[in-house]
Motif scaffolding. Structure first.
Motif, PDB file in Angstrom:
ATOM      1  N   THR A 113       6.450   6.054  17.203  1.00 54.63           N
ATOM      2  CA  THR A 113       7.627   5.180  17.152  1.00 54.63           C
ATOM      3  C   THR A 113       8.160   5.057  15.731  1.00 54.63           C
ATOM      4  O   THR A 113       9.376   5.166  15.486  1.00 54.63           O
ATOM      5  CB  THR A 113       7.267   3.795  17.706  1.00 54.63           C
ATOM      6  OG1 THR A 113       6.765   3.931  19.043  1.00 54.63           O
ATOM      7  CG2 THR A 113       8.485   2.895  17.722  1.00 54.63           C
ATOM      8  N   ALA A 114       7.266   4.816  14.777  1.00 51.46           N
ATOM      9  CA  ALA A 114       7.696   4.689  13.386  1.00 51.46           C
ATOM     10  C   ALA A 114       8.262   6.006  12.865  1.00 51.46           C
ATOM     11  O   ALA A 114       9.238   6.022  12.100  1.00 51.46           O
ATOM     12  CB  ALA A 114       6.527   4.236  12.521  1.00 51.46           C
ATOM     13  N   TRP A 115       7.671   7.115  13.273  1.00 51.31           N
ATOM     14  CA  TRP A 115       8.140   8.436  12.832  1.00 51.31           C
ATOM     15  C   TRP A 115       9.559   8.692  13.338  1.00 51.31           C
ATOM     16  O   TRP A 115      10.438   9.132  12.605  1.00 51.31           O
ATOM     17  CB  TRP A 115       7.173   9.494  13.352  1.00 51.31           C
ATOM     18  CG  TRP A 115       7.267  10.818  12.656  1.00 51.31           C
ATOM     19  CD1 TRP A 115       8.271  11.258  11.844  1.00 51.31           C
ATOM     20  CD2 TRP A 115       6.303  11.861  12.714  1.00 51.31           C
ATOM     21  NE1 TRP A 115       8.000  12.508  11.393  1.00 51.31           N
ATOM     22  CE2 TRP A 115       6.799  12.910  11.910  1.00 51.31           C
ATOM     23  CE3 TRP A 115       5.091  12.019  13.375  1.00 51.31           C
ATOM     24  CZ2 TRP A 115       6.101  14.112  11.756  1.00 51.31           C
ATOM     25  CZ3 TRP A 115       4.385  13.209  13.212  1.00 51.31           C
ATOM     26  CH2 TRP A 115       4.892  14.235  12.415  1.00 51.31           C
ATOM     27  N   LEU A 135       0.815  -1.199   0.000  1.00 53.98           N
ATOM     28  CA  LEU A 135       0.000   0.000   0.000  1.00 53.98           C
ATOM     29  C   LEU A 135       0.855   1.258   0.000  1.00 53.98           C
ATOM     30  O   LEU A 135       1.958   1.292   0.554  1.00 53.98           O
ATOM     31  CB  LEU A 135      -0.928   0.009   1.213  1.00 53.98           C
ATOM     32  CG  LEU A 135      -1.983  -1.098   1.298  1.00 53.98           C
ATOM     33  CD1 LEU A 135      -2.847  -0.905   2.517  1.00 53.98           C
ATOM     34  CD2 LEU A 135      -2.829  -1.147   0.035  1.00 53.98           C
ATOM     35  N   HIS A 136       0.314   2.316  -0.608  1.00 56.51           N
ATOM     36  CA  HIS A 136       0.944   3.629  -0.547  1.00 56.51           C
ATOM     37  C   HIS A 136       0.499   4.326   0.733  1.00 56.51           C
ATOM     38  O   HIS A 136      -0.698   4.365   1.051  1.00 56.51           O
ATOM     39  CB  HIS A 136       0.533   4.473  -1.757  1.00 56.51           C
ATOM     40  CG  HIS A 136       0.913   5.911  -1.625  1.00 56.51           C
ATOM     41  ND1 HIS A 136       2.221   6.347  -1.744  1.00 56.51           N
ATOM     42  CD2 HIS A 136       0.165   7.015  -1.370  1.00 56.51           C
ATOM     43  CE1 HIS A 136       2.263   7.658  -1.569  1.00 56.51           C
ATOM     44  NE2 HIS A 136       1.024   8.083  -1.363  1.00 56.51           N
ATOM     45  N   ARG A 137       1.431   4.868   1.470  1.00 56.84           N
ATOM     46  CA  ARG A 137       1.125   5.547   2.727  1.00 56.84           C
ATOM     47  C   ARG A 137       1.585   7.000   2.660  1.00 56.84           C
ATOM     48  O   ARG A 137       2.679   7.280   2.155  1.00 56.84           O
ATOM     49  CB  ARG A 137       1.800   4.827   3.896  1.00 56.84           C
ATOM     50  CG  ARG A 137       1.340   3.386   4.041  1.00 56.84           C
ATOM     51  CD  ARG A 137       2.069   2.662   5.160  1.00 56.84           C
ATOM     52  NE  ARG A 137       1.650   1.269   5.224  1.00 56.84           N
ATOM     53  CZ  ARG A 137       2.201   0.285   4.516  1.00 56.84           C
ATOM     54  NH1 ARG A 137       3.220   0.546   3.700  1.00 56.84           N
ATOM     55  NH2 ARG A 137       1.760  -0.945   4.622  1.00 56.84           N
ATOM     56  N   PRO A 138       0.770   7.918   3.151  1.00 55.72           N
ATOM     57  CA  PRO A 138       1.153   9.331   3.112  1.00 55.72           C
ATOM     58  C   PRO A 138       2.239   9.636   4.140  1.00 55.72           C
ATOM     59  O   PRO A 138       2.697   8.753   4.882  1.00 55.72           O
ATOM     60  CB  PRO A 138      -0.164  10.054   3.451  1.00 55.72           C
ATOM     61  CG  PRO A 138      -0.918   9.064   4.288  1.00 55.72           C
ATOM     62  CD  PRO A 138      -0.552   7.705   3.758  1.00 55.72           C
ATOM     63  N   SER A 139       2.644  10.902   4.184  1.00 55.59           N
ATOM     64  CA  SER A 139       3.635  11.321   5.161  1.00 55.59           C
ATOM     65  C   SER A 139       3.064  11.192   6.570  1.00 55.59           C
ATOM     66  O   SER A 139       1.845  11.114   6.768  1.00 55.59           O
ATOM     67  CB  SER A 139       4.062  12.763   4.895  1.00 55.59           C
ATOM     68  OG  SER A 139       2.940  13.633   5.020  1.00 55.59           O
ATOM     69  N   TYR A 140       3.967  11.199   7.537  1.00 54.06           N
ATOM     70  CA  TYR A 140       3.520  10.990   8.919  1.00 54.06           C
ATOM     71  C   TYR A 140       2.580  12.091   9.420  1.00 54.06           C
ATOM     72  O   TYR A 140       1.599  11.781  10.109  1.00 54.06           O
ATOM     73  CB  TYR A 140       4.737  10.845   9.832  1.00 54.06           C
ATOM     74  CG  TYR A 140       5.406   9.507   9.700  1.00 54.06           C
ATOM     75  CD1 TYR A 140       4.871   8.377  10.320  1.00 54.06           C
ATOM     76  CD2 TYR A 140       6.550   9.348   8.932  1.00 54.06           C
ATOM     77  CE1 TYR A 140       5.468   7.140  10.189  1.00 54.06           C
ATOM     78  CE2 TYR A 140       7.157   8.110   8.787  1.00 54.06           C
ATOM     79  CZ  TYR A 140       6.606   7.008   9.419  1.00 54.06           C
ATOM     80  OH  TYR A 140       7.188   5.779   9.278  1.00 54.06           O
ATOM     81  N   PRO A 141       2.797  13.360   9.128  1.00 54.53           N
ATOM     82  CA  PRO A 141       1.801  14.362   9.558  1.00 54.53           C
ATOM     83  C   PRO A 141       0.420  14.106   8.963  1.00 54.53           C
ATOM     84  O   PRO A 141      -0.598  14.281   9.649  1.00 54.53           O
ATOM     85  CB  PRO A 141       2.398  15.685   9.055  1.00 54.53           C
ATOM     86  CG  PRO A 141       3.856  15.437   8.975  1.00 54.53           C
ATOM     87  CD  PRO A 141       3.993  14.004   8.568  1.00 54.53           C
TER      88      PRO A 141
END
Length: 691
Positions: free
Chosen positions: A628-630, A551-557
């Protein structure tokens, strides 16, 4: 080594195929005749449908069942066991796959027609109206659309027709895979009307019947597929037979376990084994034991002889198993026409709750029963246990290979499986159709809690690291997993905006339409509801906190904003439910005759509060996972930048200092352009990360 067969072997395979329907119909008629299902009732005053209906109904049912077996098994084997021609693309059909898909189309068409004809015979048998009587056609049509049994038959015919259309439209292996999944769905109406569907524990029996049908259909149809494609497989025949043999072993386990558990539900006592119904069950079990022995023999001797080019090995491989399987399927048809033995004690009239729920109304719910009340769900219990066992097996296999795997991921996956088992088999599953508040507990656990923990387990990554890669172009579990993760429909449904929209909109649409009451009244509606919310919740969680490829995921914000908006709408929905003065599914809850607990309105208000509160802990879990991922992503980017600067002797820093120096010696109207802060290597690394 070539594995082509001599004309005599080919003739043996054709004769075996011709014998299968004959054996199945003959066994069904003989067994039904021995149990008295073909004899007239002989009761004065009751209408008699006639000999045509008594003989035609089991015959048509046997034809329908056999057509379904061929369709399901042929498509499953085509999608998972048959390789493409040498030098062709993996998704190309080729001669062998094309022939199998064509046969599946033909058998699906027969399946659809036989399902429609069976509806007419079922009406004739139930009403005592002979076939062909004046006005019979209009009455049968009314029966098909107005009664559940007729509707199941229509749904089965419609799904079989969709499968036939899918076979026509399938030009690549991906289409064959989708159509194979549809065939499994098309078995559901057959499970609803099978010989396991008439017991008090209707839902549990239907679930077991579905597993039984899947096993027997893939088993029989897979053997037929081997016969149909053997001349076109060439050197791939041995490898295809080996893969099918493994598939058949799992089908044996599925058929045996589901059959034994289904018999345990339907037989009231051990002495019922001596009844005609018990004798048929014993004969069917004996056929399964015989097939297990034949399968062991084939894996030890026949497949090895087939690899050496023995001309009669293939005929021995399929002849015995097909004939015995056809006989077992015929016994299944006879069982559907034979009433299970009645209990020794006189049956008591069913209460309202028993007729609606399929079991007794549970007692008052207290704090202890939240954790001690369990009622087995024969669909989601094996699925949840299988998911947990597979994950543990994969982790053990990975570590034996010397690779590491995070214990947090393992704990997250197992916790998600435990929550699913509790929501479907524990107190929420027991009281979910009795109390709105417990239904909301079940719903929110399945839609929000379970998906988050399953996603954090990164099952796709684990599977891709553990499952073996096939080298001959056929698609096994690993290849299909990769294909699905790269497919356009998954990317569309898994887009963060689409997934979040489905999560919110489907929840509101479910409760403010008749879908909620349908899920309470119908076992099919309940199963669809559970799978739907589990899938939508998983897609949303994967698009926000997932780490699996695909899947495509957007930026963290943007992910943080998406979580806030989605659960904000969820909270607004819960508040609107608390403010509502309309009781959802009031007729259903009132009909159960519950005399304890809160009123319907108070229980619904409590359920809305629970829905609001149970949306909070998934937000907390997702927030911790996001942060955590960020942080880890920023650390990786900083380390990557430091390594690049060290490799380039602080090129970026020197370029920036030179830029600042030029700013001090240049007029403000002629400001020099800033330096490019990303080298070719860094841009290449960024592209690699995006991929």
């Amino acid at each position: 080594m070539s594995t082509s067969l001599r004309p005599g072997a080919r003739a043996g395979g054709v004769s075996t195929l011709l014998a299968v329907p004959a054996v199945m119909v003959l066994v069904a008629l003989v067994a039904a005749g021995l149990t008295g299902a073909l004899s007239p009732l002989g009761i004065d005053g009751l209408p008699e449908p006639g000999a045509l209906t008594r003989v035609g109904l089991p015959t048509v049912q046997a034809v329908r069942d056999l057509a379904g077996m061929v369709t399901v098994g042929v498509l499953v084997v085509t999608a998972t066991c048959v390789p493409p021609p040498a030098g062709s693309a993996e998704s190309a059909l080729g001669p062998a796959r094309t022939r199998l898909v064509a046969w599946a189309q033909l058998s699906a068409t027969v399946w659809a027609i036989a399902s429609l004809v069976q509806v007419a015979f079922v009406y004739s048998d139930a009403s005592g109206s002979p076939m062909g009587r004046p006005g019979f056609a209009s009455e049968a049509i009314f029966f098909a659309f107005g009664f559940e049994v007729g509707q199941y038959g229509l749904w089965g015919a419609a799904l079989a027709a969709v499968v036939a259309a899918g076979c026509i439209l399938s030009r690549r292996l991906g289409g064959v895979g989708i159509t194979a999944v549809l065939t499994v769905v098309a078995l559901w109406p057959m499970a609803l009307t099978g010989h396991a569907a008439g017991t008090l524990n209707h839902d549990e029996a239907v679930n077991l019947q579905l597993f039984h049908l899947v096993g027997i259909n893939v088993w029989v149809g897979g053997l037929v597929a081997l016969v149909l494609a053997r001349r076109l497989l060439g050197d791939s025949l041995v490898a295809t037979v080996r893969r099918y043999s493994t598939l058949a072993a799992w089908c044996l386990v599925l058929v045996t376990v589901s059959g034994i558990l289904g018999a345990w539900l339907r037989l009231p006592s051990p002495s019922a084994l001596l009844s005609s119904y018990g004798v048929l069950l014993a004969l069917k079990l004996g056929a399964v034991v015989l097939l297990a022995g034949a399968g062991w023999w084939h894996r030890r001797h026949t497949i090895a002889a087939l690899a050496t080019g023995s001309p009669s090995a293939f005929t021995r491989l399929v002849a015995v198993e097909l004939v015995v399987l056809a006989g077992a399927a015929g016994l299944g048809v006879a069982l559907s026409r034979t009433a299970p033995p009645a209990p020794s004690e006189a049956p008591r009239p069913l209460t309202a709750a028993q007729s609606l729920l399929g079991r007794d109304l549970p007692g008052p719910l207290d704090a202890v029963q939240w954790f001690t009340t369990w009622s087995i769900d024969t669909l989601f219990l094996p699925l949840g246990v299988a998911a947990a066992c597979w994950y543990v097996w994969a982790v053990v296999r990975l570590r034996r290979r010397g690779d590491s795997w995070s214990w947090l991921r393992t704990a997250s996956w197992l916790l998600g499986c435990l929550l699913l088992l509790w929501a479907t088999n524990g107190a929420p599953g027991t009281y979910g159709r009795v109390l709105f508040s417990m239904h909301m507990v079940q719903h929110m656990t399945i839609a929000t809690g379970v998906p988050v923990f399953l996603v954090l387990g990164t099952p796709v990554t684990l599977a891709l690291r553990v499952l073996r890669r096939r080298e001959d172009g056929s698609r096994g579990p690993r290849e299909w997993l990769l294909s699905v993760s790269r497919s356009m429909p998954l990317h569309v449904l898994g887009h963060p905006v689409v997934a979040g929209g489905m999560f919110v909109v489907s929840m509101a649409a479910f409760y403010y339409t008749p879908a909620f009451e349908l899920a309470l009244e119908s076992h099919t509606g309940h199963v669809v509801m559970t799978f739907h919310f589990l899938l939508t919740g998983y897609l949303f969680a994967e698009s926000v906190v997932g780490a699996d490829p695909g899947l495509h995921r957007p930026s963290y914000p943007m992910r943080v904003l998406l979580v806030m908006i989605t659960f904000g709408f969820h909270a607004l929905f819960a508040v609107s439910m608390m403010a509502s003065t309309t009781v959802f599914a009031a007729d259903w809850f009132a009909s159960l005759g519950r005399t304890w607990g809160r009123s319907l309105a108070d229980d619904q208000y409590l359920g809305a509060q629970i829905g609001w509160l149970m949306g909070e802990y998934p937000i907390l879990v997702m927030a911790v996972a996001l942060v955590t991922a960020w942080v880890r992503a920023d650390r990786r980017e900083r380390r990557r930048f430091d390594r690049r600067e060290e490799r380039e002797d602080d090129r970026q820093l020197q370029a920036y200092n030179a830029y600042l120096g030029r700013l001090g010696t240049t007029e403000m109207t002629r400001r020099p352009p800033p330096p490019t802060m990303a080298s070719e290597d860094s841009r290449g690394a960024k592209k690699e990360r995006n991929r």
